[in-house]
Write an enzyme that holds these catalytic residues in place. Sequence first.
Site, mmCIF file in Angstrom:
data_model
loop_
_atom_site.group_PDB
_atom_site.id
_atom_site.type_symbol
_atom_site.label_atom_id
_atom_site.label_comp_id
_atom_site.label_asym_id
_atom_site.label_seq_id
_atom_site.Cartn_x
_atom_site.Cartn_y
_atom_site.Cartn_z
ATOM 1 N N ASP A 1 6.248 -1.044 -2.727
ATOM 2 C CA ASP A 1 5.985 -0.076 -1.662
ATOM 3 C C ASP A 1 6.658 -0.634 -0.400
ATOM 4 O O ASP A 1 7.832 -0.340 -0.127
ATOM 5 C CB ASP A 1 4.453 0.085 -1.530
ATOM 6 N N GLU B 1 0.933 -2.800 -7.507
ATOM 7 C CA GLU B 1 1.777 -2.398 -6.379
ATOM 8 C C GLU B 1 1.792 -3.496 -5.321
ATOM 9 O O GLU B 1 0.744 -3.990 -4.907
ATOM 10 C CB GLU B 1 1.204 -1.086 -5.814
ATOM 11 N N GLY C 1 1.282 7.747 -0.257
ATOM 12 C CA GLY C 1 0.714 8.421 0.908
ATOM 13 C C GLY C 1 0.388 7.430 1.999
ATOM 14 O O GLY C 1 0.402 6.207 1.771
ATOM 15 N N ASP D 1 -3.267 -1.868 -5.955
ATOM 16 C CA ASP D 1 -2.342 -2.016 -4.813
ATOM 17 C C ASP D 1 -2.834 -3.141 -3.925
ATOM 18 O O ASP D 1 -3.936 -3.071 -3.371
ATOM 19 C CB ASP D 1 -2.273 -0.698 -4.027
ATOM 20 N N SER E 1 -6.187 6.979 -4.172
ATOM 21 C CA SER E 1 -6.135 5.580 -3.751
ATOM 22 C C SER E 1 -7.497 5.220 -3.169
ATOM 23 O O SER E 1 -7.928 5.817 -2.180
ATOM 24 C CB SER E 1 -5.040 5.424 -2.690
ATOM 25 N N LYS F 1 7.782 6.759 -0.321
ATOM 26 C CA LYS F 1 7.129 7.438 0.807
ATOM 27 C C LYS F 1 8.234 7.793 1.783
ATOM 28 O O LYS F 1 8.928 6.885 2.272
ATOM 29 C CB LYS F 1 6.181 6.477 1.534
ATOM 30 N N LYS G 1 -7.398 -0.543 -4.258
ATOM 31 C CA LYS G 1 -6.869 -1.565 -3.352
ATOM 32 C C LYS G 1 -7.478 -2.901 -3.759
ATOM 33 O O LYS G 1 -8.704 -2.973 -4.001
ATOM 34 C CB LYS G 1 -7.258 -1.232 -1.915
HETATM 35 O O1 OSB Z 1 -0.207 1.008 0.582
HETATM 36 O O2 OSB Z 1 -0.105 2.902 -0.299
HETATM 37 C C1 OSB Z 1 -0.469 2.187 0.638
HETATM 38 C C2 OSB Z 1 -2.629 4.120 3.131
HETATM 39 C C3 OSB Z 1 -2.125 3.649 4.329
HETATM 40 C C4 OSB Z 1 -1.128 2.709 4.308
HETATM 41 C C5 OSB Z 1 -0.641 2.235 3.092
HETATM 42 C C6 OSB Z 1 -1.112 2.713 1.888
HETATM 43 C C7 OSB Z 1 -2.161 3.658 1.917
HETATM 44 C C8 OSB Z 1 -2.802 4.183 0.714
HETATM 45 C C9 OSB Z 1 -3.492 5.516 0.814
HETATM 46 O O3 OSB Z 1 -2.845 3.594 -0.341
HETATM 47 C C10 OSB Z 1 -2.670 6.591 0.216
HETATM 48 C C11 OSB Z 1 -3.165 7.965 0.635
HETATM 49 O O4 OSB Z 1 -4.088 8.460 0.010
HETATM 50 O O5 OSB Z 1 -2.622 8.541 1.600
HETATM 51 MG MG MG Z 2 0.903 0.733 -1.210
#
Ligand code: OSB
Ligand code: MG
Length: 369
Positions: A238, A213, A290, A188, A135, A262, A163
């Site tokens: 998510d 996402e 994550g 995302d 990500s 998650k 992102k």
């Molecule tokens: O939206 O998936 C998400 C990190 C913190 C909060 C939300 C998200 C994320 C990530 C990083 O996209 C995912 C990772 O590498 O842990």
């Molecule tokens: Mg997300």
Amino acid sequence: MRVDAIRLRRLRIPLKAPFVTSFGCQTVRDVVLVEAQAGTAAGWGEAPALTAPLYNEETVETAWHLLEDFLVPAVLGQTLSHPSRVAELLRPFRRNYIAKAGLEGAIWDLWARVQGQPLAQLLGGTRDRIAVGVSLGIAPTVEHLLDEVAGFLDRGYRRIKVKIKPGWDLVPLSAIRHRFGSVPLMADANSAYAVSDLPHLRALDGLGLMMIEQPLAHDDLVDHARLQSELATPLCLDESVCSRDDARKALELGSCRIINIKAARVGGLTEAVAIHDLCRERGVPVWCGGMLETGIGRCHNLALASLPGFTLPGDVSGSDRYWERDLIRPEVVVDADGYITLPDSPGLGHEVDPDEIGRWIVRERTLTG
Ligand code: OSB
Ligand code: MG
């Protein structure tokens, strides 16, 4: 199994590089670790809330408060017949899923270690290696992002997630397509768009993304259904899915075609497995998300991702994605083909490094029952 003591620790660990999303910039991982003890055995969990309530309503401080004042007292001294009992004991307390997941995860690890079984196996995992994606946060420039993508593809990563937010979407994603061809790519938005952005989001439809996402509000299923009916690209939820029931409603409404699971967002592994099972029955692909976890949360994610319905690469990168040095030994390593091999020792299958944890503790409290 009787839970004799729970130790809470709050750590502040510098991230290797800032992580920027539509909701803000993270430079330090402020996080709560939960250690559950039964006799001489210990299990570890992580409550990966963010410092500010920008992803969901929780913060590191609310997670600590919930754990200290409500969740840990509900479990301490209880004799548990199975870790899934924890979710039942915590159900009277509304929401606060990340806090609950920290405690539940510690008890799953403890249970697995006492049983002498890998956590993945106890959860019903069938895979021995996990396909890994990365990500990527919002970058200062498109060139910078392209360099990052090249670096992770070189190291074997099997899918790229970027992102996005209004003003950082079509241009960086098209640039990746232009330079890296048909690489598995997704975006995302962390709720950065409104349904009125439909004409703009339609432009993303031509990019062959695996999915978009969480484009719309964290608490919305209805507008996501409307958007999904207008786009060919699958939507993935998510933030909007906090329980099996949310997942069922989202699928019945047509709000998404894929779910990011998650454990931290849904109150723990028991609920995460229930969402997996529902999606599997309905033929809906899932993948493991994550939350910038330390190695402890990372190992929980890997165990979850070993279940058979996790057919898409997850945000389950190696320890070196975020950390100069992770809290676990050995660290999590991604092989040249972009897979992480699951450990076969009991529980999380990695040991926590007390010295490394000790370096970053800002608050600590032990509760006994
Ligand atoms: O939206 O998936 C998400 C990190 C913190 C909060 C939300 C998200 C994320 C990530 C990083 O996209 C995912 C990772 O590498 O842990
Ligand atoms: Mg997300």
